[in-house]
Structure formats: C-alpha cells, structure tokens
Design a protein around this motif. Structure first.
Motif, mmCIF file in Angstrom:
data_model
loop_
_atom_site.group_PDB
_atom_site.id
_atom_site.type_symbol
_atom_site.label_atom_id
_atom_site.label_comp_id
_atom_site.label_asym_id
_atom_site.label_seq_id
_atom_site.Cartn_x
_atom_site.Cartn_y
_atom_site.Cartn_z
ATOM 1 N N ARG A 37 0.833 -1.210 0.000
ATOM 2 C CA ARG A 37 0.000 0.000 0.000
ATOM 3 C C ARG A 37 0.864 1.255 0.000
ATOM 4 N NH1 ARG A 37 -5.500 0.172 -0.973
ATOM 5 N NH2 ARG A 37 -5.803 1.834 0.563
ATOM 6 N N VAL A 38 1.904 1.244 0.835
ATOM 7 C CA VAL A 38 2.770 2.420 0.923
ATOM 8 C C VAL A 38 3.561 2.589 -0.370
ATOM 9 C CG1 VAL A 38 4.710 3.475 2.146
ATOM 10 C CG2 VAL A 38 2.913 2.289 3.431
ATOM 11 N N GLU A 39 4.163 1.511 -0.849
ATOM 12 C CA GLU A 39 5.006 1.619 -2.035
ATOM 13 C C GLU A 39 4.199 1.928 -3.288
ATOM 14 O OE1 GLU A 39 7.330 -1.956 -2.113
ATOM 15 O OE2 GLU A 39 8.674 -1.234 -0.531
ATOM 16 N N ASP A 40 3.002 1.357 -3.413
ATOM 17 C CA ASP A 40 2.161 1.652 -4.574
ATOM 18 C C ASP A 40 1.625 3.086 -4.521
ATOM 19 O OD1 ASP A 40 2.587 -0.922 -5.392
ATOM 20 O OD2 ASP A 40 0.583 -1.653 -4.870
ATOM 21 N N GLY A 41 1.408 3.595 -3.323
ATOM 22 C CA GLY A 41 0.877 4.943 -3.173
ATOM 23 C C GLY A 41 1.932 6.020 -3.086
ATOM 24 N N ALA A 42 3.191 5.630 -3.025
ATOM 25 C CA ALA A 42 4.269 6.603 -2.871
ATOM 26 C C ALA A 42 4.294 7.569 -4.052
ATOM 27 C CB ALA A 42 5.610 5.889 -2.755
ATOM 28 N N ALA A 43 4.314 8.850 -3.731
ATOM 29 C CA ALA A 43 4.375 9.912 -4.727
ATOM 30 C C ALA A 43 4.709 11.195 -3.993
ATOM 31 C CB ALA A 43 3.047 10.047 -5.470
ATOM 32 N N PRO A 44 5.290 12.164 -4.697
ATOM 33 C CA PRO A 44 5.604 13.430 -4.029
ATOM 34 C C PRO A 44 4.377 14.050 -3.370
ATOM 35 C CG PRO A 44 6.695 13.323 -6.153
ATOM 36 C CD PRO A 44 5.759 12.148 -6.092
ATOM 37 N N GLY A 45 4.499 14.364 -2.099
ATOM 38 C CA GLY A 45 3.453 15.069 -1.387
ATOM 39 C C GLY A 45 2.472 14.235 -0.606
ATOM 40 N N VAL A 46 2.531 12.902 -0.696
ATOM 41 C CA VAL A 46 1.516 12.101 -0.029
ATOM 42 C C VAL A 46 1.727 12.070 1.484
ATOM 43 C CG1 VAL A 46 1.245 10.643 -2.076
ATOM 44 C CG2 VAL A 46 2.676 9.866 -0.172
#
Length: 277
Positions: free
Chosen positions: A228-237
């Motif tokens: 969940r964390v790695e798939d959702g990782a993006a600048p600003g999250v």
C-alpha cells in the motif's frame, strides 16, 4: 525533564531536521477531495489491490463551546482537511494514529531513529496521559505530535461542548508532556464537521488528513501494508498508519521494510511545520 527544557531541546532538534514549512506558508499543503470514505476496505477483502483514493468527509454543524486553556495562535478556519504536502522534490509524510502504546510506539520510534527520519504522531489524550514519557521521547527526537481527541469518538455525533472537551483536554496533556501545544489535529475515522474545523482553529490547530491509507487497522498482513505504501508513494503524499488501537505488530514490521525502500528510491520522509513569521 522540565517542560522548558523539553521545549528548548525540541527546537534545537527541529532546527536541524530540514523540515518543510506548511499550512501558514502559502502552497505548502493542499486540499484534495476523494470518493472513498476513510478506512474503507477494497472490494474483495484486504488482499484485493485497489487505487489509493483519498477519503470523503462529512460536514455537519453542531452546537456549544468553551474557551481553551491557553490563547492559541490565530488559525484559518477551513472547510475541509489538508490531505497532502505540496512543493518541490520527492517528499512524503508518515503519520501514526491512536497512540502512544508502549507495546508498539517505542519500536516505531526506534526504526525512525535508525534512519534519522521524523514522523507525525496523532495521539489520543487518554493514551498520552498514561504514557507521557513517550511524548517526551517524541519531543526529544524531533517528531511532531498532533491531537487525535481524548477518547477517539465519532465527532459528528457529539455536541459542540463535547467536541471542545475532547480536543482541549488532549491539547493540555500534549503541552504538559511534549512541551508545546499541538498545531495539528485529525478527526477520528476521518469524520469532520464544521464545528470540529472551527474549534480546532480556535485551539490553534490545522486539520490534517491523509492521502494513503495503509489499512493496517484491518491487520491485512505485513506485505499488504508495504505494498500500500510503495504503490501509493508519490511526491506530497501523507501516509496513515497506526501505533495503537489493537495489535500493531504488522505496522511495526512493515515500517522496517518500506522505510529504507522509500529512502533508497529518493524520497525525503519528513514532517510539515507551520511557520509564523
């Protein structure tokens, strides 16, 4: 440790962390709307992968108010919570709710310290009152402590006076144990209303929600949380996890796995700060 010593030590630590200015500095935090309710489980159970949608928030008026213990700094009354960090670079924020819990919070703090990373802890007053030493450690190590109410109720079902009590009592405990009054708050279950926004502002706090829900509260397995964390990782999250409220051993193990991977991928994991020039 005395409160003034805690405050001085924390300010020295914070000054060297390179944290990002937020909320009161234009453009640092942005508001985002979403479709899925906070804490919703993907269709098909926790193992079914789904897009990381932000949460929907209910806005309903309530009544009643009592003044805060100490006069806070003036804060904008918002109509929706802040959901993500904006700005330059690959920056993320890790947040942990419901603690502190001596079974899991120290292990999370140990992992963050091992990688020299700061995080946000949204604490419940009744937990903080029993474990003040953990808030003192958070202050010593440069983490940000936010207000998650006293007993984790659904705010939309409370009177204005009850909401104020839940927030103000928690801010008092945080100030006593951490050395400063909190500048951030988060509504339990992501259930916000206009009264919560107004009272939070009157107590000097900005509302912060999240962009990525790890769903760790469902105990879906360590690998699922990491994904969940790695798939959702993006600048600003802003990532939502928990360090209390149940068995959080999966959350502890997941942090040990995804944190070094985020850092190796070039993410700067930090905490937002409000700057009052």
């Amino acid at each position: 440790m005395k409160k003034d010593q805690l405050l001085t030590r924390r300010r020295v630590l914070i000054a060297g962390t390179g944290v990002v200015g937020a909320a009161a500095t234009a453009g640092v935090l942005t508001r985002v709307t979403g479709d899925a309710p906070a804490g919703s489980v993907p269709a098909g159970g926790p193992q079914a992968r789904s897009p990381l949608n932000s949460s929907a928030y209910r806005l309903q008026p309530l009544t009643g108010y009592a003044p805060p213990r100490a006069a806070p700094r003036r804060t904008l009354v918002r109509r929706e919570p802040l959901l993500r960090l904006s700005g330059r670079g690959r920056t993320m924020v890790l947040t942990f709710d419901d603690g502190p819990d001596p079974r899991y919070t120290p292990a999370i703090l140990d992992t963050l310290a091992a990688y020299d990373v700061r995080a946000m802890f949204f604490v419940c007053g009744e937990m903080a009152a029993d474990h003040r030493e953990l808030l003192a450690r958070m202050a010593d190590e440069g983490h940000v402590v936010g207000n998650h109410t006293w007993s984790h109720p659904l705010l939309t079902r409370l009177s204005r006076r009850q909401i104020h009590s839940e927030m103000a009592r928690t801010s008092d405990v945080i100030e006593d144990a951490y050395g400063e009054r909190p500048e951030w708050f988060r509504a339990p279950y992501g259930a916000w209303n206009r009264t919560a926004f107004r009272l939070g502002a009157e107590l000097g706090m900005e509302p912060l929600a999240w962009t990525v829900d790890t769903l760790d509260w469902t105990a879906p397995g360590t690998r699922f949380i990491v994904d969940r964390v790695e798939d959702g990782a993006a600048p600003g999250v802003v990532v939502l996890s928990h360090d209390a409220g149940g068995d959080r051993s999966q959350s502890v193990r997941a942090l040990r796995r995804y944190l070094p991977e985020l850092l190796d991928s070039g993410y700067h994991v930090t905490v937002p700060r409000r700057d009052y020039a």
